[in-house]
Write an enzyme that holds these catalytic residues in place. Structure first.
Site, PDB file in Angstrom:
ATOM      1  N   ASP A   1      -3.778   7.343  -3.278  1.00  0.00           N
ATOM      2  CA  ASP A   1      -3.747   6.129  -2.320  1.00  0.00           C
ATOM      3  C   ASP A   1      -3.893   4.689  -3.174  1.00  0.00           C
ATOM      4  OD1 ASP A   1      -3.810   4.645  -0.445  1.00  0.00           O
ATOM      5  OD2 ASP A   1      -5.189   5.915   0.849  1.00  0.00           O
TER       6      ASP A   1
ATOM      7  N   GLU B   1      -6.771  -1.253  -3.828  1.00  0.00           N
ATOM      8  CA  GLU B   1      -7.463   0.428  -3.052  1.00  0.00           C
ATOM      9  C   GLU B   1      -6.315   1.143  -5.406  1.00  0.00           C
ATOM     10  OE1 GLU B   1      -4.737   1.634  -0.482  1.00  0.00           O
ATOM     11  OE2 GLU B   1      -6.687   3.844  -0.112  1.00  0.00           O
TER      12      GLU B   1
ATOM     13  N   GLU C   1     -11.181   1.432  -0.903  1.00  0.00           N
ATOM     14  CA  GLU C   1     -10.050   0.126  -0.641  1.00  0.00           C
ATOM     15  C   GLU C   1     -10.456  -1.057   0.121  1.00  0.00           C
ATOM     16  OE1 GLU C   1      -7.174   0.808   2.141  1.00  0.00           O
ATOM     17  OE2 GLU C   1      -8.229   3.614   1.994  1.00  0.00           O
TER      18      GLU C   1
ATOM     19  N   HIS D   1      -7.196  11.299   4.390  1.00  0.00           N
ATOM     20  CA  HIS D   1      -8.687  11.151   4.926  1.00  0.00           C
ATOM     21  C   HIS D   1      -9.398  13.219   5.036  1.00  0.00           C
ATOM     22  CE1 HIS D   1      -5.833   7.180   5.670  1.00  0.00           C
ATOM     23  NE2 HIS D   1      -6.803   6.875   5.449  1.00  0.00           N
TER      24      HIS D   1
ATOM     25  N   ASP E   1       0.675  -1.409  -0.089  1.00  0.00           N
ATOM     26  CA  ASP E   1      -0.142   0.225  -0.183  1.00  0.00           C
ATOM     27  C   ASP E   1       1.181   0.642  -0.091  1.00  0.00           C
ATOM     28  OD1 ASP E   1      -2.060   1.851   0.549  1.00  0.00           O
ATOM     29  OD2 ASP E   1      -3.168   1.474   2.033  1.00  0.00           O
TER      30      ASP E   1
ATOM     31  N   HIS F   1     -11.482   6.458   1.512  1.00  0.00           N
ATOM     32  CA  HIS F   1     -12.115   7.085   2.170  1.00  0.00           C
ATOM     33  C   HIS F   1     -11.782   8.527   1.086  1.00  0.00           C
ATOM     34  CE1 HIS F   1      -7.108   7.958   1.294  1.00  0.00           C
ATOM     35  NE2 HIS F   1      -7.427   6.442   2.035  1.00  0.00           N
TER      36      HIS F   1
HETATM   37 MN    MN Z   1      -6.329   4.802   1.479  1.00  0.00          MN
HETATM   38 MN    MN Z   2      -3.892   3.198   0.765  1.00  0.00          MN
END
Ligand code: MN
Ligand code: MN
Length: 296
Positions: A94, A282, A187, A162, A83, A154
């Site tokens: 992300d 994600e 995700e 976030h 990640d 998010h």
């Molecule tokens: Mn994330």
């Molecule tokens: Mn992530």
């Protein structure tokens, strides 16, 4: 919009780095090698890691990054999540992918990709985030897996990883609707039907962040104040790993003390409550007039 193009650029970097990172995941490779390579590749693209590269092996779902000198290697027949986050002048992306090193774990890795794909197909302006949670859970269950209910997607804004709206991974009533021109990280985390479908915190902490709000410097020893000011200026409130601090051994005790008194926040490593393996996929997604555009 110029802003959106910067987010697209950030996402393109994240995608390339994720693909390279996945190719590195093999039995016996050091976790720290992969994470350091990820962070270096991001910097080579003229960006910065938005947070330390996370590597989650088997039941470890999130928030593990190798500490300095970590000897952890990828075990045989494991399932590995990478990640990573890219910050291009605060335009964040992300993304995460799962590599299964065993044929019996491959279906769960594949299911996490399918679930994310279905969730993204359901995204368009005005759709309730609870509807996305429903699609995620329904699709996962139909494929024979459980979702992790206490980990969520998010919204993303410039310099804010976030931001505001949360995207659940289970079918629960949840406030909020998707908006055109807004960016979301989706995700889904999957585990087996034997799993609890929730993560719990370990005592181990490998990712830190200078605690929010105004940093009160009173009642700190001079060396504590010095370190806290340095970390605050360098990382600007973003998450960091102690790998990024030169000569960390010299300040380790001071750092531990600042964590203990709450001036530095630690993100505990999160594991599946029943120790079942976890898969995660994600993407960072832009909601457009007609649907959604995957940026990563
Ligand atoms: Mn994330
Ligand atoms: Mn992530």
């Amino acid at each position: 919009m110029e802003d959106l193009d910067r987010f697209r650029e950030s996402g393109a970097i994240a995608r390339k780095v994720r693909e390279e990172a996945c190719r590195m995941v093999r039995e016996g490779v050091k976790a720290i090698e992969i994470c350091e390579a990820v962070e270096e590749m991001i910097r080579e693209h003229g960006a910065e890691p938005a947070f330390p590269c996370n590597i989650g092996i088997n039941e470890v779902a999130a928030h593990y990054t190798p500490p300095p000198g970590d000897q952890l290697t990828i075990p045989p027949r494991s399932i590995v999540k990478i990640d990573l986050g890219v910050s291009l002048d605060g335009y964040l992306s992300d993304t995460a992918a799962t590599v299964a090193l065993s044929p019996d774990l491959e279906p769960m890795a594949e299911a996490s990709r399918v679930v994310l794909h279905e969730a993204i197909k359901a995204m368009k302006p005005g759709v309730r985030v609870s509807e996305i949670g429903y699609v995620i859970q329904r699709t996962a269950n139909a494929l024979g897996f459980k979702t992790i209910g206490n980990l969520t997607g998010h919204e993303i804004k410039r310099y804010e990883l976030h931001a505001g709206t949360t995207i659940p991974n289970i079918a629960v009533p949840y406030p909020g609707k998707l908006k055109e021109g807004h960016i979301y990280a989706v995700e889904p985390f999957l585990t087996t039907m034997k799993g609890a479908g929730e993560v719990v915190s370990m005592r181990l902490v490998t990712i830190f962040r200078v605690a929010g709000g105004r940093i009160k410097l009173r009642r700190l020893k001079p060396e504590e104040r010095e370190l806290l000011t340095k970390l605050s200026e360098r990382f600007n409130g973003l998450p960091y790993t102690t790998r990024w601090i030169n000569d960390f051994e010299k300040v380790r005790a001071i750092h531990e003390r600042l964590v203990k008194i709450g001036r530095i926040q630690g993100y505990p490593v999160l594991v599946e409550r029943r120790g079942e393996p976890v898969a995660q996929t994600e993407h960072t997604v832009l909601v457009t007039e007609k649907g959604a555009e995957v940026l990563t």
